[in-house]
Each structure stands twice: as C-alpha cells, then as structure tokens.
Motif scaffolding. Structure first.
Motif, PDB file in Angstrom:
ATOM      1  N   GLY A 152      -0.776   4.270   2.398  1.00 22.47           N
ATOM      2  CA  GLY A 152      -0.759   3.943   3.820  1.00 22.47           C
ATOM      3  C   GLY A 152      -0.835   2.449   4.070  1.00 22.47           C
ATOM      4  O   GLY A 152      -0.163   1.911   4.955  1.00 22.47           O
ATOM      5  N   ARG A 185      -7.085   0.885   1.824  1.00 23.72           N
ATOM      6  CA  ARG A 185      -6.079   0.402   2.772  1.00 23.72           C
ATOM      7  C   ARG A 185      -5.828  -1.087   2.567  1.00 23.72           C
ATOM      8  O   ARG A 185      -4.683  -1.555   2.613  1.00 23.72           O
ATOM      9  CB  ARG A 185      -6.533   0.669   4.213  1.00 23.72           C
ATOM     10  CG  ARG A 185      -6.560   2.128   4.572  1.00 23.72           C
ATOM     11  CD  ARG A 185      -7.194   2.391   5.929  1.00 23.72           C
ATOM     12  NE  ARG A 185      -7.505   3.810   6.075  1.00 23.72           N
ATOM     13  CZ  ARG A 185      -8.078   4.360   7.131  1.00 23.72           C
ATOM     14  NH1 ARG A 185      -8.436   3.591   8.162  1.00 23.72           N
ATOM     15  NH2 ARG A 185      -8.315   5.649   7.165  1.00 23.72           N
ATOM     16  N   ILE A 278      -0.194   3.740  11.040  1.00 22.45           N
ATOM     17  CA  ILE A 278      -0.033   4.668   9.922  1.00 22.45           C
ATOM     18  C   ILE A 278      -0.824   5.915  10.271  1.00 22.45           C
ATOM     19  O   ILE A 278      -2.052   5.889  10.331  1.00 22.45           O
ATOM     20  CB  ILE A 278      -0.526   4.057   8.596  1.00 22.45           C
ATOM     21  CG1 ILE A 278       0.097   2.671   8.399  1.00 22.45           C
ATOM     22  CG2 ILE A 278      -0.216   4.977   7.441  1.00 22.45           C
ATOM     23  CD1 ILE A 278       1.614   2.629   8.494  1.00 22.45           C
ATOM     24  N   GLN A 280      -2.617   9.273  10.104  1.00 22.97           N
ATOM     25  CA  GLN A 280      -3.274  10.303   9.314  1.00 22.97           C
ATOM     26  C   GLN A 280      -3.235  11.601  10.113  1.00 22.97           C
ATOM     27  O   GLN A 280      -2.796  11.629  11.263  1.00 22.97           O
ATOM     28  CB  GLN A 280      -4.727   9.932   9.038  1.00 22.97           C
ATOM     29  CG  GLN A 280      -4.906   8.669   8.218  1.00 22.97           C
ATOM     30  CD  GLN A 280      -6.328   8.552   7.721  1.00 22.97           C
ATOM     31  OE1 GLN A 280      -6.697   9.159   6.736  1.00 22.97           O
ATOM     32  NE2 GLN A 280      -7.126   7.778   8.416  1.00 22.97           N
ATOM     33  N   VAL A 310       0.479  10.729   4.858  1.00 22.57           N
ATOM     34  CA  VAL A 310       0.465   9.818   6.016  1.00 22.57           C
ATOM     35  C   VAL A 310       1.910   9.454   6.349  1.00 22.57           C
ATOM     36  O   VAL A 310       2.792   9.520   5.493  1.00 22.57           O
ATOM     37  CB  VAL A 310      -0.332   8.523   5.721  1.00 22.57           C
ATOM     38  CG1 VAL A 310      -1.800   8.837   5.516  1.00 22.57           C
ATOM     39  CG2 VAL A 310       0.224   7.782   4.515  1.00 22.57           C
TER      40      VAL A 310
END
Length: 318
Positions: A152, A185, A278, A280, A310
């Motif tokens: 992601g 991330r 992004i 989820q 994702v």
C-alpha cells in the motif's frame, strides 16, 4: 358432633399446610433447576474480546462493525474495548478479558512492541489470540490479519508521483510510532519513491494517525518548506488534517495522498482536495478476524498470516 368436626378441620388444615409446603418446595426446586440450566446455557455460549486501539477513528469503527456483524451471524458474544491509544489502558482491558475467561481475544495493538507482554499471559493460558491490522511483536499470536501495508505504501508513492508530475519536494506525515502499520506503510512509500529521482522528501514527522495533529504538523512543516508540492499521510485522518492546513492550495498547488479509503477520505477525493487514498477494507478485516478466531476456538488450523487486499482510490474510481 363438634369434636369430630374440629378434628376433621384440624387435619384438613394440616394437610393444606403440608401440601402448600410440598408445593412451595417443588416450585423452588424447579426454579433452581431452571436457573442452573439457564446458567449452564449461558456459560456454554462463546464470548470473545476485541481490544481496539481507538474508536476515535472511522477506520476502527468500521473494523468493529465488521467484527460485530460476523459475531452476530455466528451467534457469539463480542466484547469490545477502546484503548484510547494508550498501551497501559489496553493492557488493563486485556487483563479483564482474561479474568472474564473469554474464549478468545482479537487485539488491534496500540503499540506493537508493548502488545507482546500484554497478550503473553493469554498465550500461556492457551487462549487463542488473533492480531488485526497491527502486528504483535515479542509474542507469537495464532494469526495476524492485515492489509498489505508495504504494498500500500508503494502504491501511495506511485499515486503521489503521478499527482505532482514526478518532480518536486514532498512531506511525509507518519502514524503512531511503534505500530506496524506506520512502519510498513512508511517503508513501502520510502522504497518506492526512490524510483523517482526528481522527487525529494524534505520532512518526515509523526502525527499519530490523528486529524488534529495532522493539521498542526502539516501547518508547521509547510511553513518550514513552503515550496513543497506533495504530502503523503499514512492515514486519511492525517491527510484530512493536512488538507485543512493547506486551505485553497489543497489539490491545486499541493497534492495530498492518504491511506485507508474512509468515507471522509473518499469525499475529499471527489471534492478534488485529496489526490488519492490507498483503500483498505476495514469491515473485511473485522469479519476475517472474528471468523479466524472462531475457527481456532473450534480447534481448526488457520493461516499464520492472512492478507486483505488494498486498492488505489482516485477521482476516476472514488
């Protein structure tokens, strides 16, 4: 005639009293039996705990909702706690879960490092433990369910590079230090942004996944770097705070990419103030966590790591 009548009445009264006593005893016994059966049925019902890092975030509210739907569908009791982003509070809540003898526990850690000692007593007691969204360090849980945060982060780098024309100075707003989500991330983003030699990260600072802190940190960093053209925030809440800080510049001269795909994030994308997020699937995370925990309680084997995909949301698909 009077004596026999009186004797008869006395015997009748005694019989009535005896009958009443027997009837009363019988009712009490029935009541006790009924209560015991009810208590037995109640104790046999499965109860599981969901310890969330916070409910002051739409993402975790959605995760809870997904978990609740799965629990309701399975006919089990779900006990939910809000850690208030405080590891000590969460530790106390987990201790209470153990005292309540819950059949299993799902933890969304406030701090991945602190979570190890928190769940260790549960693991020692053979209580199934599932981590969701954030990993547990220092202890081996039965299963970890999360979005692929590294992937992601890489998608976020590509989305921001596209928004700023693959050149310029950018700022990164980090999540809560010590969480696997922030670490992964950040790693995915930092590694992927290296593909773009004309993009430079000029500032990186935590804002703890919080909108108000995102506003404050973004305000300060934009004052220090007024020529920055992009901001990556490791969740939508911080991204929305950054958009507030930018005012009219958001989506025009400075482009923001978030992470989570929350309803407010999608609204900002549609409004043109956020370039992308992004996304989820928090409800799926919650559902998967409950389903996995129930499988463990049932003695089944589950995957040690379960990924939930994702996707990039931008104006084309938001």
């Amino acid at each position: 005639m009077k004596k026999p009548t009186m004797k008869f009445l006395t015997l009748a009264a005694a019989g009535a009293i005896l009958l009443s006593a027997c009837s009363s005893g019988s009712t009490t016994a029935a009541s006790t039996a009924s209560g015991s059966a009810s208590a037995g049925a109640q104790s046999s019902k499965i109860s599981i705990g969901l310890a969330l890092s916070t409910l002051n975030n739409p993402f975790f509210v959605s995760l809870r909702d997904g978990a609740q739907k799965a629990a309701d569908a399975a006919g089990v009791t779900l006990v939910v706690t809000d850690g208030g982003n405080d590891a000590t509070t969460q530790a106390n809540q987990i201790q209470n879960f153990q005292a309540q003898k819950l059949n299993g526990v799902i933890i969304n850690a406030v701090d991945s490092d602190a979570a190890g000692p928190i769940v260790a007593p549960l693991i020692a007691a053979k209580t199934p433990v599932v981590a969701v969204d954030r990993a547990v360090n220092g202890a081996t849980v039965n299963s970890f369910i999360a979005s692929d945060n590294v992937a992601g982060g890489a998608l976020a780098a590509d989305a921001l590079a596209k928004a700023i024309g693959e050149k310029g100075k950018i700022i990164v707003l980090q999540g809560t230090a010590g969480t696997s989500a922030a670490r992964d991330r950040g790693q995915g983003f930092t590694d992927a942004i290296k593909k773009y030699p004309n993009i430079q990260i000029v500032a990186t600072q935590p804002a703890d996944f919080d909108r108000t802190k995102g506003l404050d940190v973004a305000t300060n960093l934009m004052q220090a770097h007024p020529d920055a053209v992009g901001i990556f925030a490791e969740n939508d809440e911080m991204a929305l705070g950054a958009i507030q800080a930018l005012g009219d510049r958001a989506g025009k001269s400075v482009f923001v990419v978030g992470f989570d795909g929350t309803a407010d994030g999608v609204a900002a994308i549609k409004a043109g103030t956020m370039a992308a997020s992004i996304a989820q699937q928090p409800e799926d995370l919650g559902k998967s966590a409950v389903d996995t925990l129930l499988a463990l309680i049932d003695g089944k084997t589950v995957e040690k790591t379960i990924g939930v995909p994702v996707v990039v949301l931008d104006k084309a698909n938001a």
